[in-house]
Design a protein around this motif. Structure first.
Motif, short mmCIF file in Angstrom:
data_model
loop_
_atom_site.label_atom_id
_atom_site.label_comp_id
_atom_site.label_asym_id
_atom_site.label_seq_id
_atom_site.Cartn_x
_atom_site.Cartn_y
_atom_site.Cartn_z
N HIS A 55 1.13 1.06 -9.66
CA HIS A 55 0.11 1.68 -8.80
C HIS A 55 -1.06 0.68 -8.95
CE1 HIS A 55 -2.34 4.59 -6.75
NE2 HIS A 55 -3.63 4.44 -7.69
N ASP A 95 -1.51 -2.39 -5.76
CA ASP A 95 -2.68 -2.52 -4.91
C ASP A 95 -3.73 -3.87 -4.92
OD1 ASP A 95 -4.33 -1.11 -3.14
OD2 ASP A 95 -6.03 -0.61 -4.74
N HIS A 147 1.87 1.60 -3.60
CA HIS A 147 0.79 1.96 -4.19
C HIS A 147 0.66 3.38 -4.17
CE1 HIS A 147 -3.48 1.77 -5.76
NE2 HIS A 147 -3.48 2.70 -4.64
N LYS A 180 0.89 -1.21 -0.08
CA LYS A 180 -0.17 0.03 -0.01
C LYS A 180 0.78 1.28 0.07
CE LYS A 180 -4.51 0.49 0.25
NZ LYS A 180 -5.26 0.17 -1.13
FE LIG Z 1 -5.98 3.34 -4.06
#
Ligand SMILES: [Fe+2]
Length: 205
Positions: A73, A77, A61, A58
């Motif tokens: 990205h 995730d 991300h 995260k």
């Molecule tokens: Fe997000």
């Protein structure tokens, strides 16, 4: 008079515990107490490492930047979500065995074997390196714990570790590895020599 629950400090001490961490209560699973204790003890560090890897996904991300931003990205995730599912499966296996699953960030931080990344953002190559290094650590620990569980007769833990933890981590390593071309992360020459590949970060002056 207004009551403030935050001021009631008597809920913060160990005296409120109904079961100590590191113990197992009885379960009619036809598995010896010592076997369940050993499995729970092996699963909790892997749970802490998996929570750390989940959160690292995260972090990356959010913080990823550069020309590969959008694909990474999305990839980071997706892997975050899959690691979150592993976290739940590991924690519920520990509870199933009669143990206590590690849960809170403070305890996870003290337990994980994954190196702490800085708070700030890092280059994509370093992000990828950290992820692969964390996966490798978890894969090593998972294989060892799966072997121990299998040898002790805990087939359920063995199956969880192999089917749900090991295979997903191996698959994610494949996807992350495909992003490393030209980033300076070692790997290709080690594979070519058939040595056991160990991740090293090539530093540039
Ligand atoms: Fe997000």
């Amino acid at each position: 008079m207004t009551q403030h629950l935050s001021k009631k400090t008597h809920f913060s001490g160990p005296e409120t515990e109904t079961q100590k961490y590191g113990t197992v209560v009885s379960r009619p699973l036809s598995l010896d107490h010592r076997v369940r204790l050993a499995s729970a003890d092996n699963l909790n560090p892997i749970l802490a490492d998996t929570m750390t890897l989940r959160d690292m996904y995260k972090k990356h991300h959010w913080q990823v930047a550069g020309p590969t931003f959008y694909q990474l990205h999305l990839l980071f995730d997706k892997h975050f979500g899959e690691q979150a599912e592993i976290v739940d499966a590991l924690a519920e296996r520990i509870q199933t065995l009669g143990g206590v699953a590690i849960a809170m960030a403070h305890d996870v931080a003290e337990t994980t074997r994954i190196a702490r990344p800085p708070r700030g953002s890092e280059d994509v190559s370093v992000q990828l390196f950290r992820l692969l290094q964390a996966h490798e650590l978890i894969i090593d620990a998972t294989r060892e714990a799966a072997r121990a569980a299998g040898e002790s007769g805990d087939a359920g833990t063995n199956d969880l570790l192999v089917s749900d933890v090991l295979r997903v981590n191996e698959l994610q390593v494949w996807f992350v590895s495909q992003q490393i071309a030209g980033t300076g992360i070692a790997g290709a020459e080690e594979e070519a020599s058939h040595s056991v590949p160990r991740l090293t970060l090539k530093t540039t002056a």
